[in-house]
Design a protein around this motif. Structure first.
Motif, PDB file in Angstrom:
ATOM      1  N   HIS A  43       0.832  -1.209   0.000  1.00  0.00           N
ATOM      2  CA  HIS A  43       0.000   0.000   0.000  1.00  0.00           C
ATOM      3  C   HIS A  43       0.864   1.256   0.000  1.00  0.00           C
ATOM      4  O   HIS A  43       0.517   2.255  -0.656  1.00  0.00           O
ATOM      5  CB  HIS A  43      -0.927  -0.004   1.223  1.00  0.00           C
ATOM      6  N   ALA A  44       1.972   1.212   0.736  1.00  0.00           N
ATOM      7  CA  ALA A  44       2.898   2.351   0.744  1.00  0.00           C
ATOM      8  C   ALA A  44       3.480   2.569  -0.649  1.00  0.00           C
ATOM      9  O   ALA A  44       3.631   3.712  -1.105  1.00  0.00           O
ATOM     10  CB  ALA A  44       4.015   2.109   1.752  1.00  0.00           C
ATOM     11  N   PHE A  45       3.786   1.472  -1.335  1.00  0.00           N
ATOM     12  CA  PHE A  45       4.327   1.551  -2.692  1.00  0.00           C
ATOM     13  C   PHE A  45       3.299   2.184  -3.635  1.00  0.00           C
ATOM     14  O   PHE A  45       3.624   3.119  -4.391  1.00  0.00           O
ATOM     15  CB  PHE A  45       4.715   0.149  -3.176  1.00  0.00           C
ATOM     16  N   LEU A  46       2.066   1.684  -3.603  1.00  0.00           N
ATOM     17  CA  LEU A  46       1.028   2.234  -4.480  1.00  0.00           C
ATOM     18  C   LEU A  46       0.751   3.703  -4.167  1.00  0.00           C
ATOM     19  O   LEU A  46       0.586   4.521  -5.083  1.00  0.00           O
ATOM     20  CB  LEU A  46      -0.267   1.422  -4.323  1.00  0.00           C
ATOM     21  N   GLY A  47       0.704   4.041  -2.879  1.00  0.00           N
ATOM     22  CA  GLY A  47       0.462   5.428  -2.500  1.00  0.00           C
ATOM     23  C   GLY A  47       1.565   6.350  -2.971  1.00  0.00           C
ATOM     24  O   GLY A  47       1.299   7.442  -3.491  1.00  0.00           O
ATOM     25  N   MET A  48       2.811   5.910  -2.809  1.00  0.00           N
ATOM     26  CA  MET A  48       3.944   6.733  -3.230  1.00  0.00           C
ATOM     27  C   MET A  48       3.953   6.902  -4.741  1.00  0.00           C
ATOM     28  O   MET A  48       4.235   7.998  -5.249  1.00  0.00           O
ATOM     29  CB  MET A  48       5.251   6.087  -2.763  1.00  0.00           C
ATOM     30  N   THR A  82      11.073  15.120  -2.691  1.00  0.00           N
ATOM     31  CA  THR A  82      10.864  15.729  -1.378  1.00  0.00           C
ATOM     32  C   THR A  82       9.385  16.002  -1.125  1.00  0.00           C
ATOM     33  O   THR A  82       8.847  15.640  -0.071  1.00  0.00           O
ATOM     34  CB  THR A  82      11.663  17.044  -1.269  1.00  0.00           C
ATOM     35  N   LEU A  83       8.723  16.634  -2.101  1.00  0.00           N
ATOM     36  CA  LEU A  83       7.301  16.935  -1.943  1.00  0.00           C
ATOM     37  C   LEU A  83       6.472  15.658  -1.798  1.00  0.00           C
ATOM     38  O   LEU A  83       5.556  15.583  -0.969  1.00  0.00           O
ATOM     39  CB  LEU A  83       6.801  17.742  -3.148  1.00  0.00           C
ATOM     40  N   SER A  84       6.801  14.641  -2.588  1.00  0.00           N
ATOM     41  CA  SER A  84       6.044  13.386  -2.549  1.00  0.00           C
ATOM     42  C   SER A  84       6.194  12.689  -1.204  1.00  0.00           C
ATOM     43  O   SER A  84       5.215  12.201  -0.631  1.00  0.00           O
ATOM     44  CB  SER A  84       6.510  12.459  -3.677  1.00  0.00           C
ATOM     45  N   VAL A  85       7.417  12.633  -0.692  1.00  0.00           N
ATOM     46  CA  VAL A  85       7.655  11.975   0.599  1.00  0.00           C
ATOM     47  C   VAL A  85       6.955  12.742   1.719  1.00  0.00           C
ATOM     48  O   VAL A  85       6.369  12.133   2.625  1.00  0.00           O
ATOM     49  CB  VAL A  85       9.169  11.862   0.871  1.00  0.00           C
ATOM     50  N   ILE A  86       6.973  14.067   1.664  1.00  0.00           N
ATOM     51  CA  ILE A  86       6.291  14.880   2.682  1.00  0.00           C
ATOM     52  C   ILE A  86       4.789  14.601   2.668  1.00  0.00           C
ATOM     53  O   ILE A  86       4.166  14.399   3.725  1.00  0.00           O
ATOM     54  CB  ILE A  86       6.558  16.383   2.457  1.00  0.00           C
ATOM     55  N   VAL A  87       4.192  14.577   1.469  1.00  0.00           N
ATOM     56  CA  VAL A  87       2.749  14.338   1.358  1.00  0.00           C
ATOM     57  C   VAL A  87       2.388  12.936   1.843  1.00  0.00           C
ATOM     58  O   VAL A  87       1.447  12.761   2.641  1.00  0.00           O
ATOM     59  CB  VAL A  87       2.281  14.537  -0.103  1.00  0.00           C
ATOM     60  N   VAL A  88       3.113  11.917   1.374  1.00  0.00           N
ATOM     61  CA  VAL A  88       2.810  10.533   1.764  1.00  0.00           C
ATOM     62  C   VAL A  88       3.006  10.339   3.260  1.00  0.00           C
ATOM     63  O   VAL A  88       2.183   9.704   3.931  1.00  0.00           O
ATOM     64  CB  VAL A  88       3.696   9.549   0.967  1.00  0.00           C
ATOM     65  N   THR A  89       4.070  10.899   3.810  1.00  0.00           N
ATOM     66  CA  THR A  89       4.330  10.771   5.245  1.00  0.00           C
ATOM     67  C   THR A  89       3.249  11.461   6.062  1.00  0.00           C
ATOM     68  O   THR A  89       2.790  10.934   7.085  1.00  0.00           O
ATOM     69  CB  THR A  89       5.710  11.375   5.597  1.00  0.00           C
ATOM     70  N   SER A  90       2.802  12.650   5.594  1.00  0.00           N
ATOM     71  CA  SER A  90       1.753  13.392   6.301  1.00  0.00           C
ATOM     72  C   SER A  90       0.449  12.598   6.339  1.00  0.00           C
ATOM     73  O   SER A  90      -0.301  12.670   7.324  1.00  0.00           O
ATOM     74  CB  SER A  90       1.514  14.744   5.622  1.00  0.00           C
ATOM     75  N   ILE A  91       0.171  11.847   5.280  1.00  0.00           N
ATOM     76  CA  ILE A  91      -1.042  11.019   5.236  1.00  0.00           C
ATOM     77  C   ILE A  91      -0.862   9.763   6.083  1.00  0.00           C
ATOM     78  O   ILE A  91      -1.753   9.371   6.849  1.00  0.00           O
ATOM     79  CB  ILE A  91      -1.380  10.638   3.778  1.00  0.00           C
ATOM     80  N   VAL A 103      11.908   6.584   7.239  1.00  0.00           N
ATOM     81  CA  VAL A 103      11.478   7.551   6.218  1.00  0.00           C
ATOM     82  C   VAL A 103      12.687   8.230   5.589  1.00  0.00           C
ATOM     83  O   VAL A 103      12.760   8.405   4.362  1.00  0.00           O
ATOM     84  CB  VAL A 103      10.529   8.596   6.823  1.00  0.00           C
ATOM     85  N   LEU A 104      13.661   8.622   6.419  1.00  0.00           N
ATOM     86  CA  LEU A 104      14.866   9.283   5.918  1.00  0.00           C
ATOM     87  C   LEU A 104      15.660   8.360   5.012  1.00  0.00           C
ATOM     88  O   LEU A 104      16.146   8.776   3.941  1.00  0.00           O
ATOM     89  CB  LEU A 104      15.725   9.756   7.085  1.00  0.00           C
ATOM     90  N   GLN A 105      15.796   7.111   5.398  1.00  0.00           N
ATOM     91  CA  GLN A 105      16.536   6.147   4.568  1.00  0.00           C
ATOM     92  C   GLN A 105      15.829   5.908   3.241  1.00  0.00           C
ATOM     93  O   GLN A 105      16.483   5.786   2.194  1.00  0.00           O
ATOM     94  CB  GLN A 105      16.696   4.824   5.337  1.00  0.00           C
ATOM     95  N   PHE A 106      14.514   5.824   3.281  1.00  0.00           N
ATOM     96  CA  PHE A 106      13.759   5.657   2.036  1.00  0.00           C
ATOM     97  C   PHE A 106      13.950   6.873   1.131  1.00  0.00           C
ATOM     98  O   PHE A 106      14.172   6.724  -0.080  1.00  0.00           O
ATOM     99  CB  PHE A 106      12.273   5.476   2.357  1.00  0.00           C
ATOM    100  N   PHE A 107      13.885   8.066   1.713  1.00  0.00           N
ATOM    101  CA  PHE A 107      14.047   9.295   0.936  1.00  0.00           C
ATOM    102  C   PHE A 107      15.418   9.350   0.266  1.00  0.00           C
ATOM    103  O   PHE A 107      15.515   9.621  -0.943  1.00  0.00           O
ATOM    104  CB  PHE A 107      13.857  10.505   1.853  1.00  0.00           C
ATOM    105  N   ILE A 108      16.457   9.084   1.017  1.00  0.00           N
ATOM    106  CA  ILE A 108      17.821   9.121   0.462  1.00  0.00           C
ATOM    107  C   ILE A 108      17.989   8.067  -0.630  1.00  0.00           C
ATOM    108  O   ILE A 108      18.547   8.339  -1.697  1.00  0.00           O
ATOM    109  CB  ILE A 108      18.866   8.921   1.581  1.00  0.00           C
TER     110      ILE A 108
END
Length: 454
Positions: A43-48, A82-91, A103-108
């Motif tokens: 679900h995280a994959f599809l959402g991202m 950056t914007l995508s990770v912020i939005v997905v994390t906020s949800i 989250v940081l490791q995924f972003f990097i």
């Protein structure tokens, strides 16, 4: 073939690689933390993927990158990620507990993977066209700065398959160090070379010559592209539109339309609400100080021009002993006797602007945008500065690009106001949510206190 590949195949390839990068980044995090690939990860994959593709569409991330340097493309990757990770994390934080390290490791991981894929795409296409596509010579015809820039941009984009072989002039007497020939040499060049495409940069001085050249090119198999360069005016956001087969070019337009308008409104409500929550005690203390310092109301409501030049009432803390709001409004100057002692501090620190967050909640202002000027100043400068009224194509803002660049406070010379307007129009041309966030961040450090604020 190259144009079609770049317009469709490259975009599809980029989207596919981005999806793969998201999956690999999640997979890498799962391996590092020994997590199972369960439904939550799926679900995280599809959402991202959905959020990234949505933001990519809004920011024009999957546009043609022809003529754009790799560095700028990689920066765009970073911004979108950056914007995508912020939005997905906020949800996600409303549904599951998140590890910020994860989250940081995924972003990097995602930024690194996407950058690698973008570099590989350029390398692969560069090799492909070099080995298999030998008929993509292009020439540019024109004498303007835009023609020269177009030739340089095409020359820097050989990875897309184009091989610019010459910049040609419409003039008989041309500079041989800049041009490979003139209009009389073009036909001969096309006959001798495998020229696939001719870019004609059309300006108001060569209309007849362009017409003659088009007649010549119509007797060849070359694709012909006309690039208009007809206007000596400061354009805003421009693009090609189609009205039932008729191409049209809007000249004075804004990116903040449709879904972008909804996104900016959401941004305004969110940011303004958060700020008002934290500054409520400060607002109360300022109101008390104003009442104790001088007679008069706490707030000053001034008529200003808003979106599309429609008048709005802008709220400020009162900083003067007068309430000027007529046909003539004198700007505050250094040691202005009209400014109260509390007002001087408020103006110096821009705290007098804080009530405008209520304007943002109401909807007639934005957190970021061109600063609203008094109507008297608008009427004065609209006749002195070309394109002045175009700053009203978007909602006025509490802070803006001009403010973080230092063009705030008294505009005692026309040059200062021109610099401010240049920044306002640049903001409208380049608007993005990322630019808004950047301006808000820089305002905290550079936009409040300024020596030019009286």
């Amino acid at each position: 073939m190259a144009s079609r590949l770049h317009a469709s195949y490259v975009s599809i390839f980029q989207r596919f690689c981005d999806v793969v990068a998201i999956y690999l980044a999640l997979y890498a995090v799962c391996i590092i933390h020994n997590l199972p690939l369960n439904n939550y990860i799926f679900h995280a994959f599809l959402g991202m993927v959905c959020i990234f593709q949505l933001i990519g569409g809004l920011t024009d991330f999957y546009r043609s990158w022809r003529g754009v340097g790799l560095e700028y493309e990689l920066i765009s990757c970073l911004k979108n990620t950056t914007l995508s990770v912020i939005v997905v994390t906020s949800i996600a934080i409303f549904f599951v507990s998140l590890s910020w390290l994860l989250v940081l490791q995924f972003f990097i991981s995602l930024v690194v993977l996407m950058s690698i894929f973008r570099i590989l795409i350029r390398v692969i296409y560069s090799v492909f066209f070099k080995l298999f596509d030998t008929n993509n010579d292009v020439i540019v015809v024109g004498d303007s700065i835009k023609a020269k820039k177009l030739f340089e941009d095409l020359s820097a984009s050989k990875w897309t398959g184009y091989r610019p072989i010459g910049l040609y002039s419409f003039k008989q007497a041309y500079n041989i160090t800049e041009f490979q020939g003139n209009i009389t040499d073009i036909t001969e060049k096309i006959k001798k070379s495998n020229v696939r495409k001719v870019y004609i940069v059309m300006d108001k001085y060569n209309l007849q010559q362009v017409d003659n050249l088009l007649n010549v090119l119509s007797d060849t198999t070359c694709s012909t592209v006309v690039v208009p360069d007809l206007f000596d005016i400061n354009l805003l956001y421009t693009r090609i539109e189609d009205i039932n087969g008729t191409p049209v070019i809007p000249l004075f337009d804004s990116r903040i339309n449709g879904i972008n308008n909804l996104l900016k409104r959401f941004e305004d409500i969110l940011v303004a609400s958060i700020i008002l929550f934290f500054i409520a005690p400060i607002l109360l203390m300022i109101a008390i100080a104003i009442k104790l310092n001088s007679k008069g109301p706490v707030f000053f409501k001034q008529l200003r021009y808003g979106l599309n030049g429609k008048p709005i009432l802008v709220y400020k803390f009162r900083t003067m002993t007068v309430m000027e709001n007529g046909a003539e409004v004198k700007q505050a100057v250094k040691n202005d006797p009209r400014v109260t002692s509390v007002g001087r501090f408020l103006r110096k620190t821009s705290l007098d602007e804080l009530p405008q967050f209520f304007n943002v909640i109401i909807g007639n202002m934005s957190v970021v945008g061109p600063r609203p000027h008094a109507i008297a100043h608008n009427e004065e400068y609209r006749s002195l500065i070309s394109g002045y009224m175009l700053r009203h194509k978007v909602k006025p803002g509490i802070t803006g690009l001009a403010q973080i660049k230092g063009w705030r406070g008294e505009t005692d010379t026309l040059d200062k106001m021109e610099k401010r307007i240049e920044c306002d129009l640049e903001y409208i041309r380049k608007w993005s949510l990322w630019l808004d966030l950047k301006i808000i961040f820089l305002t905290i450090f550079h936009g409040f206190i300024h020596k030019a604020a009286y």
